[in-house]
Design a protein around this motif. Sequence first.
Motif, PDB file in Angstrom:
ATOM      1  N   UNK A  93       7.858 -14.014   3.457  1.00  0.00           N
ATOM      2  CA  UNK A  93       6.796 -12.899   2.872  1.00  0.00           C
ATOM      3  C   UNK A  93       7.537 -11.709   2.983  1.00  0.00           C
ATOM      4  N   UNK A  94       8.131 -11.244   3.952  1.00  0.00           N
ATOM      5  CA  UNK A  94       8.803  -9.771   3.993  1.00  0.00           C
ATOM      6  C   UNK A  94       9.682  -9.676   2.864  1.00  0.00           C
ATOM      7  N   UNK A  95      10.582 -10.459   2.454  1.00  0.00           N
ATOM      8  CA  UNK A  95      11.405 -10.387   1.253  1.00  0.00           C
ATOM      9  C   UNK A  95      10.394 -10.206  -0.028  1.00  0.00           C
ATOM     10  N   UNK A  96       9.372 -11.265  -0.199  1.00  0.00           N
ATOM     11  CA  UNK A  96       8.462 -10.964  -1.273  1.00  0.00           C
ATOM     12  C   UNK A  96       7.640  -9.736  -1.314  1.00  0.00           C
ATOM     13  N   UNK A  97       7.665  -9.144  -0.251  1.00  0.00           N
ATOM     14  CA  UNK A  97       6.861  -7.830  -0.063  1.00  0.00           C
ATOM     15  C   UNK A  97       7.568  -6.619  -0.852  1.00  0.00           C
ATOM     16  N   UNK A  98       9.026  -6.790  -0.769  1.00  0.00           N
ATOM     17  CA  UNK A  98       9.999  -5.922  -1.464  1.00  0.00           C
ATOM     18  C   UNK A  98      10.098  -6.068  -2.875  1.00  0.00           C
ATOM     19  N   UNK A  99       9.880  -6.915  -3.321  1.00  0.00           N
ATOM     20  CA  UNK A  99       9.806  -7.232  -4.790  1.00  0.00           C
ATOM     21  C   UNK A  99       8.951  -6.532  -5.552  1.00  0.00           C
ATOM     22  N   UNK A 100       9.341  -5.691  -6.676  1.00  0.00           N
ATOM     23  CA  UNK A 100       8.406  -4.874  -7.395  1.00  0.00           C
ATOM     24  C   UNK A 100       7.161  -5.583  -8.047  1.00  0.00           C
ATOM     25  N   UNK A 101       6.305  -5.066  -8.151  1.00  0.00           N
ATOM     26  CA  UNK A 101       4.897  -5.672  -8.542  1.00  0.00           C
ATOM     27  C   UNK A 101       4.898  -5.641 -10.266  1.00  0.00           C
ATOM     28  N   UNK A 102       4.073  -6.192 -11.035  1.00  0.00           N
ATOM     29  CA  UNK A 102       4.159  -6.270 -12.471  1.00  0.00           C
ATOM     30  C   UNK A 102       3.948  -4.766 -12.777  1.00  0.00           C
ATOM     31  N   UNK A 103       2.618  -4.123 -12.117  1.00  0.00           N
ATOM     32  CA  UNK A 103       2.605  -2.622 -12.457  1.00  0.00           C
ATOM     33  C   UNK A 103       3.676  -1.860 -12.358  1.00  0.00           C
ATOM     34  N   UNK A 104       4.461  -2.230 -11.156  1.00  0.00           N
ATOM     35  CA  UNK A 104       5.706  -1.306 -10.810  1.00  0.00           C
ATOM     36  C   UNK A 104       6.611  -1.380 -11.911  1.00  0.00           C
ATOM     37  N   UNK A 105       6.780  -2.602 -12.525  1.00  0.00           N
ATOM     38  CA  UNK A 105       7.828  -2.775 -13.333  1.00  0.00           C
ATOM     39  C   UNK A 105       7.554  -2.302 -14.538  1.00  0.00           C
ATOM     40  N   UNK A 106       6.411  -2.348 -15.113  1.00  0.00           N
ATOM     41  CA  UNK A 106       5.872  -1.793 -16.531  1.00  0.00           C
ATOM     42  C   UNK A 106       6.119  -0.213 -16.235  1.00  0.00           C
ATOM     43  N   UNK A 107       5.521   0.367 -14.984  1.00  0.00           N
ATOM     44  CA  UNK A 107       5.794   1.809 -14.894  1.00  0.00           C
ATOM     45  C   UNK A 107       7.122   2.152 -15.013  1.00  0.00           C
TER      46      UNK A 107
END
Length: 293
Positions: free
Chosen positions: A16-30
């Motif tokens: 779960x900690x590794x997953x938290x570091x992955x960028x969100x969809x909104x972050x990728x779009x930005x």
Amino acid sequence: MTAVESPKPSGPTRHRSYKALEPTRGGLVLRWFWLSAAAVFAFFPFYAMVVLSLKPGAAVSFPESLLPWGGIAFDSYAQVLSGQNIVLWLFNTLVYSLVSVVAVLLFSAMAGYAFAKKRFAGKELMFWSFLAMVMVPFHVTLIPTFLLIANLGGVDEYWGLIVPTLANAQAVFLMRQFIQGLPDELFEAARIDGASEMRIFLRIVLPLCKPVLATLGIFVFLWHWNDFLWPLIVAKSNDMFTLTVGISSLQQQDVPLSVMLAGSVVALVPIFMAYLIAQRYVQEGVTGSGIKG
């Protein structure tokens, strides 16, 4: 007393900690938006240069002149290539750039090999003294260099244009850093087999240094191709102008803007082609020479 070990996080917690570091969809779009905006901003001057060069004789008005349609013609390119000594300036620039690239790569590879793998008295002092040249601006030594070249008869000569630019401290530093990362066993085995130092340099050092040589070749070629100040001072006649000096001289001849921009496009094409040829080596060469050692 024994130390109490802290409990290790379980597998799902670490996951779960590794997953938290992955960028969100909104972050990728930005991120995509800002990178696209930066790319458009960087590409716009080149786009404007090409579009305006294709509209000869037209009054420049914004933003109408930047539209890629209406009055497109290649008259400016025909005028540039048929006159204005552009072909001669292109030849001078090619001689200045290509000869300088070959000489700088050869000398810097030799010096880098000596500083990285050879032992001699005063090596470190000599290397850092040579590297201190990076801190001295070229403009400080411009007048003494010109006086020396003028006294030797190098004004308006190819060798007078090329020779003062061959001592490249940055190139020597990068070559030394890259060659330091090569295993010493290769050179020791070659010496045991009876190979001379020149054969070791030609058969081992140069083939292994292809990535950094390609990277340096791009940088040195780009610097010489765009160099303006030194060719302006050394080249006195129109027949010895490089592209940068020649295109700049067109401003004094009431040449239309489209013709000047067409000349700039012609000057840009060889740089673009050189980068396309060696681009796959650039990242590997910068990484290897910048981190190793």
